[in-house]
Structures are given as structure tokens and as C-alpha cells.
Enzyme design. Structure first.
Site, mmCIF file in Angstrom:
data_model
loop_
_atom_site.group_PDB
_atom_site.id
_atom_site.type_symbol
_atom_site.label_atom_id
_atom_site.label_comp_id
_atom_site.label_asym_id
_atom_site.label_seq_id
_atom_site.Cartn_x
_atom_site.Cartn_y
_atom_site.Cartn_z
ATOM 1 N N LYS A 1 50.623 40.641 34.696
ATOM 2 C CA LYS A 1 50.130 39.427 34.045
ATOM 3 C C LYS A 1 51.216 38.698 33.268
ATOM 4 O O LYS A 1 51.089 37.509 33.007
ATOM 5 C CB LYS A 1 48.955 39.753 33.116
ATOM 6 C CG LYS A 1 47.690 40.047 33.905
ATOM 7 C CD LYS A 1 46.467 40.023 33.026
ATOM 8 C CE LYS A 1 45.220 40.151 33.906
ATOM 9 N NZ LYS A 1 44.003 40.343 33.125
ATOM 10 N N LYS B 1 42.021 39.991 47.087
ATOM 11 C CA LYS B 1 40.671 40.313 46.638
ATOM 12 C C LYS B 1 39.943 39.059 46.160
ATOM 13 O O LYS B 1 40.562 38.182 45.559
ATOM 14 C CB LYS B 1 40.830 41.251 45.435
ATOM 15 C CG LYS B 1 39.931 42.434 45.485
ATOM 16 C CD LYS B 1 40.291 43.459 44.445
ATOM 17 C CE LYS B 1 40.123 42.985 43.013
ATOM 18 N NZ LYS B 1 39.829 44.065 42.073
ATOM 19 N N LYS C 1 37.750 36.108 40.146
ATOM 20 C CA LYS C 1 37.336 34.949 39.359
ATOM 21 C C LYS C 1 38.531 34.119 38.935
ATOM 22 O O LYS C 1 38.394 32.987 38.516
ATOM 23 C CB LYS C 1 36.515 35.380 38.144
ATOM 24 C CG LYS C 1 37.120 36.470 37.320
ATOM 25 C CD LYS C 1 36.078 37.139 36.436
ATOM 26 C CE LYS C 1 36.584 38.490 35.963
ATOM 27 N NZ LYS C 1 35.530 39.358 35.479
#
Ligand code: TRP
Length: 335
Positions: A115, A198, A201
């Protein structure tokens, strides 16, 4: 006392709706196994602060997440359903655990590294760094036997186990060392527009996602616009045909047929046929969940009652564990 294994898990309230990957990979398996276990399912809203989220939408997303837990079939009476920020012990235990976590150990968490890879560590907040410690606290407070999570959370559960063992050997046996339970590979749903990633969201375009709270029409539209692969043959081949394989997997998952049966059903047919059938099957599965979620959201008093009762049950367990932790580390306890 029940002798059923205790299970704990949660999904962040970081979107307006759960997507099909959350539903097939997490919520539905939780629901299917709920009667065999003692369940604690919660909404980790504290974790959502690690990314920028509008204060005005957080509460609503939290409600929507719980409503979908219940609409998907989790029984709010038989299970403990609660919101992380309603139970202050999560943040309190996280502090103690941060004092038994090595700085280097925390720095090696791959999700944090991923991240921060783009923006660099200066763009990341300290909450993102200590995120796995808060997650360890979520888990250890309730002494679960198993923690069902996606593969991306495996390392966090590993850290949780390490911290539990370290704490126990330093301060005495307080925590249970939990196991991660990772769903089988087939439970993974890929993005409709980018079928090697994948369904997520946080993906750039919503076009690749099927959201539980979407209308039937929207769901069908997204499936009909799914990318397919070169050629015309409908067969499962993750390497050569990731788009078609994803659709076959989804079809198999919502109809309960095997992938081989699905391949047979569509042998000689065109991609268009497959998409129509997948859209119908997904809508048949999802529409009742959406209807029930919308009903629950229309009755905030009932949802509040469920959450108040979940909070009370959760706090009873969490407070007992935190009390043991505070005594074990040697704090002078309040009289
Ligand atoms: N980190 C998890 C995720 O993003 C959510 C989470 C927070 C969680 N605390 C947890 C999952 C405790 C299981 C147990 O998916």
C-alpha cells in the site's frame, strides 16, 4: 458453555455495498457454517480510518455492511454481530500489543509495503502501519479458534499468532493462539473487466464489480459487458481464458454445479449464452439478499437494537480479556 469452535471475522465498511467476491468468498461461507460454530462477526470501522473516508459516509456504510451481514443470512440472535468502534477494548488492547511488536516485524507486513509502494512511506499514516496490530487485538480479545479470512490477510493472522505466543510466554497464558482459515481457491471472484485481478472495492472502475445492493438490471449489464477472451470456446482455463473461467466459476458457485458440469452445459454455445445464464443465476442469488438488506435499512430502530445487543455481548467478552491482560502486564488496577 458451548463446545462449538469459536470463529471471528469482519469486513471493512469501506464501500456502499459488498461485492460478489465478499459475498461468495466470505459472507456466504460464514452463513453456511454459522450453526456449527459460535460466531463473532463485526464491522472493523476503526480500520477504515487508515484510508481517507468521508466522515459523512462512514456511519451509513457501517449500517449497510451490517444490514448485508444479516440479509445474507447471519442470524443476529444466534451470533454476536457488532461494530468495532462500539467496543473500546479493541483500541485499548492494540496499545498493549503494539508494545510487544517489533518495529522491524511490523515493517515487514506485505500489505503495508504494497500500500505504501506507490506513494512512499511519507504518504502513509501511522494507522496503516499499525493496522495489523489492531487486527490482532480484534482477534485476541475474543479468543477464537479460527479466523476465516482471504489469502491477503494470512500474514496478519500469522502476526496475531506470533504476538499471542510472545505475550503468553512473557506475561502468562492469557490468549488463545488462533488458526487462519483460508477459503479454497475456487471461492475467489475476479474483476469482470480485469479477470486476472481479484474483484475489489478499490479497483479503479466499478464496471468490473457486481455489487450486492445494485439493481438486477445493473448486475445483468455488468455481466454482459464482462471482458471475454479470444476464441469462442467456453472452457475453464485460467491461463488462456481468464474472463470465461471467471464467469464459469461464478456460475458454478451460485448454482452449486461443478465447473465441469457448467462446461458441459455450455459446450458449443456462444459467450453471449454464458453471460445471460450467469446474469440470471447471479440475480436469482443476490436479489433476495438486496431486498432484505433494503428492508433492514428502512428500519433503523431495529438495526440499532440488534447492534446494541451485539455490543453488549461483545463487550462482556472483550472486557474480561482486557482485564486479564492489564493484570498480566502489571498495571495497578482501578479499584
Ligand atoms: N483486515 C481485514 C480485511 O481488510 C478486516 C479485519 C479487521 C479483520 N480486523 C479483523 C478480519 C479481524 C478478520 C479478523 O479484510
Amino acid at each position: 458453555m458451548t463446545s462449538q469452535p469459536r470463529v471471528l471475522s469482519g469486513m471493512q465498511p469501506s464501500a456502499d455495498s459488498l461485492h460478489l467476491g465478499n459475498y461468495l468468498g466470505a459472507l456466504r461461507p460464514w452463513v453456511q457454517r454459522q450453526s456449527e460454530q459460535e460466531n463473532f462477526f463485526f464491522v472493523p470501522d476503526l480500520h477504515s480510518l487508515t484510508s481517507r473516508i468521508e466522515p459523512g459516509v462512514l456511519a451509513e456504510r457501517t449500517r449497510k455492511t451490517v444490514a448485508q451481514y444479516i440479509a445474507g443470512g447471519l442470524d443476529p440472535e444466534a451470533n454476536v454481530l457488532f461494530i468495532q468502534s462500539h467496543v473500546p477494548e479493541h483500541a485499548e488492547l492494540a496499545w498493549v500489543l503494539s508494545c510487544v511488536t517489533g518495529f522491524g516485524e511490523a515493517s515487514r507486513m506485505t500489505q503495508f509495503k504494497d500500500k505504501t509502494a506507490k506513494g512512499g512511506a511519507d504518504q502513509a499514516n501511522v494507522g496503516l502501519f499499525t493496522y495489523p496490530i489492531l487486527m490482532a487485538s480484534d482477534i485476541l480479545l475474543y479468543k477464537p479458534d479460527a479466523v476465516p479470512v482471504g489469502d491477503d490477510q494470512r500474514q496478519h493472522v500469522e502476526l496475531t499468532r506470533t504476538l499471542a505466543q510472545r505475550f503468553n510466554s512473557r506475561f502468562g497464558e492469557v490468549f488463545k493462539v488462533p488458526e487462519a482459515s483460508i477459503p479454497a481457491a475456487g471461492a475467489r471472484v475476479y474483476d469482470l473487466q480485469n479477470p486476472t485481478s481479484k474483484m475489489s472495492k478499490s479497483s479503479e472502475s466499478p464496471a468490473g464489480r457486481i455489487e450486492i445492493l445494485d439493481s438486477d438490471k445493473q448486475i445483468a449489464k455488468r455481466i454482459k459487458s464482462a471482458v471475454t477472451d479470444a476464441g469462442t470456446e467456453i472452457r475453464f482455463d485460467r491461463e488462456e481464458k481468464p474472463g470465461v473461467s471467471n464467469l464459469l466459476d461464478i456460475y458454478s458457485s451460485v448454482t452449486g454445479r461443478t465447473v465441469a458440469e457448467a462446461e458441459e452445459e455450455f459446450a458449443g454455445k456462444m459467450y453471449g449464452h454464458l453471460k445471460v445464464a450467469v446474469a440470471e443465476a447471479v440475480v436469482a442469488e443476490i436479489a433476495p439478499v438486496r431486498e432484505r438488506a433494503l428492508e433492514l435499512l428502512a428500519d433503523p430502530a431495529e438495526l440499532d437494537r440488534i447492534l446494541a445487543s451485539g455490543r453488549e455481548k461483545a463487550r462482556a467478552v472483550a472486557a474480561a480479556t482486557l482485564g486479564d491482560v492489564y493484570s498480566a502486564v502489571g498495571f495497578l488496577r482501578a479499584g
